[in-house]
Design an enzyme around this catalytic site. Structure first.
Site, PDB file in Angstrom:
ATOM      1  N   THR A 275       0.822  -1.216   0.000  1.00 26.58           N
ATOM      2  CA  THR A 275       0.000   0.000   0.000  1.00 26.58           C
ATOM      3  C   THR A 275       0.857   1.267   0.000  1.00 26.58           C
ATOM      4  O   THR A 275       1.966   1.269   0.568  1.00 26.58           O
ATOM      5  CB  THR A 275      -0.898   0.012   1.258  1.00 26.58           C
ATOM      6  OG1 THR A 275      -1.455   1.315   1.433  1.00 26.58           O
ATOM      7  CG2 THR A 275      -0.122  -0.322   2.530  1.00 26.58           C
ATOM      8  N   ASP A 276       0.320   2.326  -0.589  1.00 25.77           N
ATOM      9  CA  ASP A 276       1.048   3.614  -0.607  1.00 25.77           C
ATOM     10  C   ASP A 276       1.256   4.174   0.805  1.00 25.77           C
ATOM     11  O   ASP A 276       2.068   5.079   1.016  1.00 25.77           O
ATOM     12  CB  ASP A 276       0.319   4.653  -1.488  1.00 25.77           C
ATOM     13  CG  ASP A 276      -1.125   4.927  -1.084  1.00 25.77           C
ATOM     14  OD1 ASP A 276      -1.602   4.351  -0.082  1.00 25.77           O
ATOM     15  OD2 ASP A 276      -1.775   5.728  -1.792  1.00 25.77           O
ATOM     16  N   GLU A 277       0.526   3.601   1.790  1.00 22.70           N
ATOM     17  CA  GLU A 277       0.637   4.129   3.163  1.00 22.70           C
ATOM     18  C   GLU A 277       2.018   3.842   3.766  1.00 22.70           C
ATOM     19  O   GLU A 277       2.398   4.457   4.761  1.00 22.70           O
ATOM     20  CB  GLU A 277      -0.489   3.569   4.026  1.00 22.70           C
ATOM     21  CG  GLU A 277      -1.834   3.808   3.364  1.00 22.70           C
ATOM     22  CD  GLU A 277      -3.048   3.605   4.245  1.00 22.70           C
ATOM     23  OE1 GLU A 277      -2.922   3.637   5.471  1.00 22.70           O
ATOM     24  OE2 GLU A 277      -4.139   3.435   3.668  1.00 22.70           O
TER      25      GLU A 277
ATOM     26  N   TYR B 149      -1.209  -0.112  11.023  1.00 20.74           N
ATOM     27  CA  TYR B 149      -1.466  -0.803   9.749  1.00 20.74           C
ATOM     28  C   TYR B 149      -0.286  -0.622   8.797  1.00 20.74           C
ATOM     29  O   TYR B 149       0.274  -1.597   8.287  1.00 20.74           O
ATOM     30  CB  TYR B 149      -2.758  -0.273   9.109  1.00 20.74           C
ATOM     31  CG  TYR B 149      -2.920  -0.653   7.652  1.00 20.74           C
ATOM     32  CD1 TYR B 149      -3.104  -1.982   7.286  1.00 20.74           C
ATOM     33  CD2 TYR B 149      -2.882   0.312   6.636  1.00 20.74           C
ATOM     34  CE1 TYR B 149      -3.238  -2.344   5.940  1.00 20.74           C
ATOM     35  CE2 TYR B 149      -3.028  -0.039   5.303  1.00 20.74           C
ATOM     36  CZ  TYR B 149      -3.202  -1.374   4.961  1.00 20.74           C
ATOM     37  OH  TYR B 149      -3.332  -1.725   3.629  1.00 20.74           O
TER      38      TYR B 149
ATOM     39  N   LYS C  90       2.446  -3.336   7.177  1.00 16.16           N
ATOM     40  CA  LYS C  90       2.616  -3.568   5.737  1.00 16.16           C
ATOM     41  C   LYS C  90       4.055  -3.263   5.308  1.00 16.16           C
ATOM     42  O   LYS C  90       4.635  -3.976   4.486  1.00 16.16           O
ATOM     43  CB  LYS C  90       1.639  -2.696   4.933  1.00 16.16           C
ATOM     44  CG  LYS C  90       0.174  -3.048   5.111  1.00 16.16           C
ATOM     45  CD  LYS C  90      -0.198  -4.409   4.586  1.00 16.16           C
ATOM     46  CE  LYS C  90      -0.111  -4.524   3.066  1.00 16.16           C
ATOM     47  NZ  LYS C  90      -0.525  -5.877   2.614  1.00 16.16           N
TER      48      LYS C  90
ATOM     49  N   ARG D 266      -8.953  11.085  13.104  1.00 20.52           N
ATOM     50  CA  ARG D 266      -8.271   9.814  13.366  1.00 20.52           C
ATOM     51  C   ARG D 266      -6.911  10.136  13.996  1.00 20.52           C
ATOM     52  O   ARG D 266      -6.189  11.002  13.478  1.00 20.52           O
ATOM     53  CB  ARG D 266      -8.090   9.115  12.019  1.00 20.52           C
ATOM     54  CG  ARG D 266      -7.182   7.926  12.026  1.00 20.52           C
ATOM     55  CD  ARG D 266      -6.935   7.410  10.610  1.00 20.52           C
ATOM     56  NE  ARG D 266      -8.030   6.646  10.070  1.00 20.52           N
ATOM     57  CZ  ARG D 266      -8.106   6.234   8.792  1.00 20.52           C
ATOM     58  NH1 ARG D 266      -7.132   6.534   7.937  1.00 20.52           N
ATOM     59  NH2 ARG D 266      -9.126   5.527   8.374  1.00 20.52           N
TER      60      ARG D 266
HETATM   61  P1  NAD Z   1      -9.978  -6.834   3.032  1.00 23.07           P
HETATM   62  O1  NAD Z   1      -9.878  -6.505   4.478  1.00 23.07           O
HETATM   63  O2  NAD Z   1     -11.231  -6.507   2.296  1.00 23.07           O
HETATM   64  O3  NAD Z   1      -9.724  -8.402   2.827  1.00 23.07           O
HETATM   65  C1  NAD Z   1      -8.697  -9.082   3.490  1.00 23.07           C
HETATM   66  C2  NAD Z   1      -8.960 -10.582   3.321  1.00 23.07           C
HETATM   67  O4  NAD Z   1      -7.870 -11.279   3.965  1.00 23.07           O
HETATM   68  C3  NAD Z   1     -10.248 -11.061   3.992  1.00 23.07           C
HETATM   69  O5  NAD Z   1     -10.929 -11.946   3.131  1.00 23.07           O
HETATM   70  C4  NAD Z   1      -9.750 -11.784   5.232  1.00 23.07           C
HETATM   71  O6  NAD Z   1     -10.610 -12.845   5.671  1.00 23.07           O
HETATM   72  C5  NAD Z   1      -8.425 -12.327   4.757  1.00 23.07           C
HETATM   73  N1  NAD Z   1      -7.503 -12.604   5.877  1.00 23.07           N
HETATM   74  C6  NAD Z   1      -7.229 -11.793   6.935  1.00 23.07           C
HETATM   75  N2  NAD Z   1      -6.355 -12.393   7.768  1.00 23.07           N
HETATM   76  C7  NAD Z   1      -6.045 -13.591   7.192  1.00 23.07           C
HETATM   77  C8  NAD Z   1      -5.178 -14.641   7.561  1.00 23.07           C
HETATM   78  N3  NAD Z   1      -4.442 -14.588   8.670  1.00 23.07           N
HETATM   79  N4  NAD Z   1      -5.102 -15.734   6.755  1.00 23.07           N
HETATM   80  C9  NAD Z   1      -5.851 -15.808   5.615  1.00 23.07           C
HETATM   81  N5  NAD Z   1      -6.691 -14.832   5.233  1.00 23.07           N
HETATM   82  C10 NAD Z   1      -6.787 -13.731   6.002  1.00 23.07           C
HETATM   83  O7  NAD Z   1      -8.715  -6.141   2.354  1.00 23.07           O
HETATM   84  P2  NAD Z   1      -8.553  -5.533   0.891  1.00 23.07           P
HETATM   85  O8  NAD Z   1      -9.006  -4.129   0.911  1.00 23.07           O
HETATM   86  O9  NAD Z   1      -9.094  -6.486  -0.088  1.00 23.07           O
HETATM   87  O10 NAD Z   1      -6.956  -5.497   0.784  1.00 23.07           O
HETATM   88  C11 NAD Z   1      -6.241  -6.587   0.213  1.00 23.07           C
HETATM   89  C12 NAD Z   1      -4.758  -6.264   0.229  1.00 23.07           C
HETATM   90  O11 NAD Z   1      -4.520  -5.084  -0.510  1.00 23.07           O
HETATM   91  C13 NAD Z   1      -4.202  -6.007   1.630  1.00 23.07           C
HETATM   92  O12 NAD Z   1      -2.928  -6.577   1.701  1.00 23.07           O
HETATM   93  C14 NAD Z   1      -4.117  -4.493   1.713  1.00 23.07           C
HETATM   94  O13 NAD Z   1      -3.093  -4.095   2.594  1.00 23.07           O
HETATM   95  C15 NAD Z   1      -3.797  -4.145   0.279  1.00 23.07           C
HETATM   96  N6  NAD Z   1      -4.224  -2.808  -0.173  1.00 23.07           N
HETATM   97  C16 NAD Z   1      -5.527  -2.425  -0.026  1.00 23.07           C
HETATM   98  C17 NAD Z   1      -5.919  -1.174  -0.496  1.00 23.07           C
HETATM   99  C18 NAD Z   1      -7.361  -0.730  -0.408  1.00 23.07           C
HETATM  100  O14 NAD Z   1      -7.656   0.409  -0.754  1.00 23.07           O
HETATM  101  N7  NAD Z   1      -8.280  -1.553   0.032  1.00 23.07           N
HETATM  102  C19 NAD Z   1      -4.993  -0.337  -1.124  1.00 23.07           C
HETATM  103  C20 NAD Z   1      -3.661  -0.770  -1.247  1.00 23.07           C
HETATM  104  C21 NAD Z   1      -3.297  -2.021  -0.790  1.00 23.07           C
HETATM  105  P1  TYD Z   2     -10.199   4.727   4.512  1.00 24.81           P
HETATM  106  O1  TYD Z   2     -11.223   4.329   3.505  1.00 24.81           O
HETATM  107  O2  TYD Z   2     -10.301   4.161   5.893  1.00 24.81           O
HETATM  108  O3  TYD Z   2      -8.776   4.397   3.861  1.00 24.81           O
HETATM  109  P2  TYD Z   2      -7.292   4.811   4.368  1.00 24.81           P
HETATM  110  O4  TYD Z   2      -7.352   5.336   5.725  1.00 24.81           O
HETATM  111  O5  TYD Z   2      -6.594   3.499   4.306  1.00 24.81           O
HETATM  112  O6  TYD Z   2      -6.792   5.796   3.360  1.00 24.81           O
HETATM  113  O7  TYD Z   2     -10.200   6.297   4.642  1.00 24.81           O
HETATM  114  C1  TYD Z   2      -9.972   7.138   3.525  1.00 24.81           C
HETATM  115  C2  TYD Z   2      -9.906   8.564   4.022  1.00 24.81           C
HETATM  116  O8  TYD Z   2     -11.195   8.929   4.518  1.00 24.81           O
HETATM  117  C3  TYD Z   2      -8.957   8.749   5.193  1.00 24.81           C
HETATM  118  O9  TYD Z   2      -8.334  10.029   5.068  1.00 24.81           O
HETATM  119  C4  TYD Z   2      -9.846   8.732   6.408  1.00 24.81           C
HETATM  120  C5  TYD Z   2     -11.145   9.326   5.896  1.00 24.81           C
HETATM  121  N1  TYD Z   2     -12.372   8.814   6.525  1.00 24.81           N
HETATM  122  C6  TYD Z   2     -13.329   9.695   6.995  1.00 24.81           C
HETATM  123  O10 TYD Z   2     -13.169  10.933   6.926  1.00 24.81           O
HETATM  124  N2  TYD Z   2     -14.468   9.201   7.549  1.00 24.81           N
HETATM  125  C7  TYD Z   2     -14.693   7.860   7.652  1.00 24.81           C
HETATM  126  O11 TYD Z   2     -15.756   7.452   8.208  1.00 24.81           O
HETATM  127  C8  TYD Z   2     -13.707   6.957   7.158  1.00 24.81           C
HETATM  128  C9  TYD Z   2     -13.918   5.473   7.257  1.00 24.81           C
HETATM  129  C10 TYD Z   2     -12.566   7.486   6.584  1.00 24.81           C
END
Ligand code: NAD
Ligand code: TYD
Length: 352
Positions: A133-135, A158, A162, A289
């Protein structure tokens, strides 16, 4: 590649990735989905794929931290590539309970790497792709962009977990020459996202007439990418990415949170025949947050240059697709919110 292990495939991006493979590529091998089925998972996301491809899609319920389980899957299915999506993924949850993040995101990735190291030692062949992730680059000042080789400066539990996982991947590439790649992506949006993240939470609250909680002053900036564009980039890296390399995948689409929430009010209002102002009145600025990162932004020249990738889905189009999906899938929303999928797990897995 003929046997692909996807971890975390019942979550948001993993689900979209598996659907992408079966519906948008000419891959004819098998996909094994290893998922622990946490609160964020919904195995029903892929029940149509399971029905359509009973000899090519397999769900294995289990934990990536369980080396016996992971090794057995790799062995039994003759796995030749692993893509690791499995993670605890919500920043707010990491603030209130960081332990699971350390366990799954760091120890889990380490277990996958160890499995691969031992497998390779036995003369087998397998590659690994880590989803990051970009974070990991921390909070950026205006105009600054993160490159693949920018220093990691994670600031939340988090992002620290990562970042740590990525360091282990790079350490295993360097020390044991494991064939691996990493991709670093910005905020994804689209169908199947658990409604605790900004975009689905706002859509859902608008539909239910609930407050729209905006953290702090709402001026934090995120870069948004439609999830299918992310899936396409991962698929390209798996096939054409250079081993040992990291690739940024971004939307080049930065939005202040408050501007995005206002835009969502306009788009949702049109779909449900309400006045935009009626929805905007639901916006409530709430406490910030803790340690809230101000801005993320990725430079994506490398993936554009080397793999000829660029985002295809325009933001308004992607948001409309996403809103339509949530409007059409109220049952899905009800189930993930009520934990009804747990009953599904009991029926299909615990008593099998
Ligand atoms: P999500 O939380 O929707 O899904 C995570 C999945 O992993 C779930 O199905 C959960 O049951 C499974 N899981 C959790 N712990 C586990 C374990 N110990 N063993 C097996 N399975 C397990 O997450 P997402 O948004 O789909 O993100 C997927 C990946 O992409 C993550 O690695 C996240 O860090 C990365 N990512 C997400 C975003 C985003 O915007 N959502 C952006 C950049 C990177
Ligand atoms: P989020 O979807 O939790 O992703 P991330 O924190 O991983 O970027 O949040 C996106 C942005 O929105 C982040 O700056 C936090 C803000 N946010 C709110 O303002 N209100 C909310 O209820 C949530 C969930 C996020």
């Amino acid at each position: 590649m003929h046997s692909l292990l996807v971890t975390g495939g019942c979550g948001f991006i993993g689900t979209n990735f598996i659907r992408y493979i079966f519906t948008k590529t000419d891959y004819n091998g098998i996909v094994i989905n290893l998922d622990k089925l946490t609160y964020a998972a919904n195995p029903e996301n892929l029940s149509d794929i399971a029905e359509m491809f009973p000899t090519r899609y397999f769900l294995e319920v289990g934990d990536i931290c369980d080396i016996k389980k992971v090794s057995k899957i790799v062995e039994d299915y003759n796995v030749d590539a692993i893509v690791n999506f499995a993670a605890e993924s919500h920043v707010d949850r990491s603030i209130y309970g960081p332990k699971d993040f350390l366990q799954t995101n760091v120890v889990g990735t380490f277990v996958l790497l160890e499995t691969i190291r031992l497998y390779l030692e036995r003369g087998k062949s397998i590659r690994f792709h880590q989803i990051s992730t970009d974070e990991v680059f921390g909070s950026l000042a205006p105009q600054v962009q993160s490159y693949e080789n920018s220093p990691y400066l994670p600031r939340s539990p988090y992002s620290a977990s990562k970042a740590s996982a990525d360091h282990f991947v790079n350490a295993y590439i360097n020390t044991y020459q494991i064939p691996a790649t990493i991709s670093i992506c910005s905020n994804n949006y689209g169908p199947y996202q658990f409604p605790e993240k900004l975009i689905p939470l706002m859509i859902l609250n608008m539909l239910e007439g609930k407050e729209l909680p905006v953290y702090g002053d709402g001026l934090n900036v995120r870069d948004w990418l439609y999830v299918e564009d992310h899936c396409e980039a991962i698929w390209l890296i798996l096939h054409q990415g250079r081993l040992g390399e990291t690739y940024n995948i971004g939307g080049e689409n930065e939005w202040e949170n408050i501007k995005l929430v206002n835009l969502l009010c306009e788009l949702v209002a049109k779909k449900i025949n309400k006045k935009t102002d009626e929805l905007k009145k639901l916006i409530k600025f709430v406490s910030d947050r803790p340690g809230h990162d101000k801005r993320y932004a990725l430079n994506c020249d490398k993936i554009k240059r080397e793999l000829n990738w660029k985002p295809k889905v325009d933001f308004i189009e992607g948001l409309n697709l996403t809103i339509d999906w949530y409007l059409q899938n109220s049952l899905w929303l009800h189930k993930v919110k009520s934990g009804e999928y747990i009953k599904w797990i009991e029926k299909n897995y615990l008593f099998r």
